[in-house]
Design a protein around this motif. Structure first.
Motif, PDB file in Angstrom:
ATOM      1  N   GLN A  63       0.860  -1.151   0.069  1.00 27.35           N
ATOM      2  CA  GLN A  63       0.101  -0.153  -0.014  1.00 27.35           C
ATOM      3  C   GLN A  63       1.061   1.166  -0.010  1.00 27.35           C
ATOM      4  O   GLN A  63       0.274   2.086  -0.454  1.00 27.35           O
ATOM      5  N   PHE A  64       2.199   1.157   0.349  1.00 22.19           N
ATOM      6  CA  PHE A  64       3.075   2.228   0.345  1.00 22.19           C
ATOM      7  C   PHE A  64       3.767   2.493  -0.723  1.00 22.19           C
ATOM      8  O   PHE A  64       4.558   3.585  -0.910  1.00 22.19           O
ATOM      9  N   ALA A  65       3.638   1.553  -1.806  1.00 21.08           N
ATOM     10  CA  ALA A  65       4.241   1.714  -3.093  1.00 21.08           C
ATOM     11  C   ALA A  65       4.226   2.934  -3.761  1.00 21.08           C
ATOM     12  O   ALA A  65       5.372   3.407  -4.177  1.00 21.08           O
ATOM     13  N   PRO A  66       3.099   3.550  -3.945  1.00 22.61           N
ATOM     14  CA  PRO A  66       2.948   4.885  -4.595  1.00 22.61           C
ATOM     15  C   PRO A  66       3.583   6.023  -3.915  1.00 22.61           C
ATOM     16  O   PRO A  66       4.138   6.833  -4.676  1.00 22.61           O
ATOM     17  N   ARG A  67       3.624   5.865  -2.511  1.00 17.52           N
ATOM     18  CA  ARG A  67       4.518   7.019  -2.155  1.00 17.52           C
ATOM     19  C   ARG A  67       5.903   6.833  -1.912  1.00 17.52           C
ATOM     20  O   ARG A  67       6.804   7.754  -2.372  1.00 17.52           O
ATOM     21  N   ALA A  68       6.350   5.657  -1.927  1.00 14.32           N
ATOM     22  CA  ALA A  68       7.691   5.013  -2.402  1.00 14.32           C
ATOM     23  C   ALA A  68       8.163   5.647  -3.606  1.00 14.32           C
ATOM     24  O   ALA A  68       9.018   6.185  -3.927  1.00 14.32           O
ATOM     25  N   CYS A  69       7.467   5.445  -4.662  1.00 16.80           N
ATOM     26  CA  CYS A  69       7.624   5.661  -5.873  1.00 16.80           C
ATOM     27  C   CYS A  69       7.778   7.418  -5.991  1.00 16.80           C
ATOM     28  O   CYS A  69       8.441   7.774  -6.849  1.00 16.80           O
ATOM     29  N   GLY A  70       6.978   8.002  -5.296  1.00 14.51           N
ATOM     30  CA  GLY A  70       7.181   9.579  -5.190  1.00 14.51           C
ATOM     31  C   GLY A  70       8.475   9.763  -4.772  1.00 14.51           C
ATOM     32  O   GLY A  70       9.094  10.684  -5.540  1.00 14.51           O
ATOM     33  N   VAL A  71       9.130   9.162  -3.735  1.00 11.68           N
ATOM     34  CA  VAL A  71      10.416   9.648  -3.342  1.00 11.68           C
ATOM     35  C   VAL A  71      11.392   8.995  -4.336  1.00 11.68           C
ATOM     36  O   VAL A  71      12.534   9.707  -4.573  1.00 11.68           O
ATOM     37  N   CYS A  72      11.179   7.976  -5.059  1.00 11.02           N
ATOM     38  CA  CYS A  72      12.111   7.294  -5.888  1.00 11.02           C
ATOM     39  C   CYS A  72      12.380   8.293  -7.014  1.00 11.02           C
ATOM     40  O   CYS A  72      13.502   8.431  -7.378  1.00 11.02           O
ATOM     41  N   ALA A  73      11.233   9.022  -7.279  1.00 11.75           N
ATOM     42  CA  ALA A  73      11.385   9.873  -8.647  1.00 11.75           C
ATOM     43  C   ALA A  73      12.295  10.871  -8.186  1.00 11.75           C
ATOM     44  O   ALA A  73      13.157  11.484  -8.901  1.00 11.75           O
ATOM     45  N   GLU A  74      12.072  11.624  -7.048  1.00 10.29           N
ATOM     46  CA  GLU A  74      12.978  12.546  -6.232  1.00 10.29           C
ATOM     47  C   GLU A  74      14.434  12.281  -6.430  1.00 10.29           C
ATOM     48  O   GLU A  74      15.218  13.093  -6.907  1.00 10.29           O
ATOM     49  N   VAL A  75      14.730  11.103  -5.886  1.00 15.28           N
ATOM     50  CA  VAL A  75      16.080  10.759  -5.810  1.00 15.28           C
ATOM     51  C   VAL A  75      16.569  10.563  -7.047  1.00 15.28           C
ATOM     52  O   VAL A  75      17.810  10.865  -7.415  1.00 15.28           O
ATOM     53  N   ALA A 103      12.558   7.825 -13.143  1.00 15.77           N
ATOM     54  CA  ALA A 103      11.694   9.164 -12.452  1.00 15.77           C
ATOM     55  C   ALA A 103      10.383   9.322 -13.060  1.00 15.77           C
ATOM     56  O   ALA A 103       9.314   9.482 -12.365  1.00 15.77           O
ATOM     57  N   ASP A 104      10.316   9.314 -14.553  1.00 15.03           N
ATOM     58  CA  ASP A 104       8.996   9.661 -15.165  1.00 15.03           C
ATOM     59  C   ASP A 104       8.142   8.467 -14.893  1.00 15.03           C
ATOM     60  O   ASP A 104       6.996   8.651 -14.561  1.00 15.03           O
ATOM     61  N   LEU A 105       8.764   7.297 -14.904  1.00 16.10           N
ATOM     62  CA  LEU A 105       7.783   5.985 -14.682  1.00 16.10           C
ATOM     63  C   LEU A 105       7.210   5.911 -13.172  1.00 16.10           C
ATOM     64  O   LEU A 105       6.007   5.803 -12.937  1.00 16.10           O
ATOM     65  N   CYS A 106       8.176   6.379 -12.069  1.00 12.99           N
ATOM     66  CA  CYS A 106       7.810   6.416 -10.741  1.00 12.99           C
ATOM     67  C   CYS A 106       6.817   7.683 -10.582  1.00 12.99           C
ATOM     68  O   CYS A 106       5.897   7.430  -9.627  1.00 12.99           O
ATOM     69  N   ARG A 107       6.838   8.694 -11.251  1.00 13.19           N
ATOM     70  CA  ARG A 107       6.044   9.738 -10.974  1.00 13.19           C
ATOM     71  C   ARG A 107       4.516   9.147 -11.321  1.00 13.19           C
ATOM     72  O   ARG A 107       3.507   9.525 -10.965  1.00 13.19           O
ATOM     73  N   GLN A 108       4.291   8.295 -12.466  1.00 17.57           N
ATOM     74  CA  GLN A 108       3.306   7.978 -13.124  1.00 17.57           C
ATOM     75  C   GLN A 108       2.741   7.033 -11.991  1.00 17.57           C
ATOM     76  O   GLN A 108       1.432   6.919 -11.656  1.00 17.57           O
ATOM     77  N   MET A 109       3.647   6.159 -11.494  1.00 16.81           N
ATOM     78  CA  MET A 109       3.050   5.319 -10.566  1.00 16.81           C
ATOM     79  C   MET A 109       2.521   5.986  -9.074  1.00 16.81           C
ATOM     80  O   MET A 109       1.725   5.528  -8.329  1.00 16.81           O
ATOM     81  N   ALA A 110       3.255   7.051  -8.768  1.00 20.30           N
ATOM     82  CA  ALA A 110       2.645   7.617  -7.544  1.00 20.30           C
ATOM     83  C   ALA A 110       1.469   8.354  -7.774  1.00 20.30           C
ATOM     84  O   ALA A 110       0.758   8.692  -6.816  1.00 20.30           O
ATOM     85  N   ALA A 111       0.966   8.817  -9.079  1.00 18.61           N
ATOM     86  CA  ALA A 111      -0.219   9.625  -9.128  1.00 18.61           C
ATOM     87  C   ALA A 111      -1.385   8.884  -8.893  1.00 18.61           C
ATOM     88  O   ALA A 111      -1.560   7.736  -8.896  1.00 18.61           O
TER      89      ALA A 111
END
Length: 111
Positions: A63-75, A103-111
């Motif tokens: 359930q935390f994967a989308p938030r992790a993806c957001g941080v991943c995109a930033e890093v 980062a682009d893909l992770c942003r999509q996952m975080a959305a």
């Protein structure tokens, strides 16, 4: 909402970054000006760690994967910027390009 194909692509790109960022950090450690490479080495290590964790969270359906993806995109964005600043080096260029894709893909996952 993202689809399964996007998630699979993101997982693969995360693992790709983990490999390339680890290689890039090791490459930086071999540089003559290793003291100037500290920020790049740290960001490469951070990118390798967060992308591996993020991929595993997506695989598990956390359930935390989308938030992790957001941080991943930033890093990954920060790592790409740092690698691009280091000049015309093939390993750093490959790392930066992979980080941008991830980062682009992770942003999509975080959305």
């Amino acid at each position: 909402m993202t689809n399964q194909a996007t998630m699979e692509q993101c997982i693969q790109e995360c693992y790709n970054v983990a490999q390339l960022a680890t290689r890039c950090a090791e490459h930086c450690l071999e540089a003559q000006n290793v003291q100037d490479m500290k920020a790049c080495i740290r960001l490469c290590h951070d990118s390798a760690a967060i992308t591996t964790a993020c991929a595993e969270m997506m695989i598990r359906g956390s359930q935390f994967a989308p938030r992790a993806c957001g941080v991943c995109a930033e890093v990954c964005d920060a790592c790409a910027e740092q690698c691009e600043r280091m000049g015309d080096d093939d390993i750093m260029r490959q790392c930066a390009e992979a980080c941008r894709r991830c980062a682009d893909l992770c942003r999509q996952m975080a959305a």
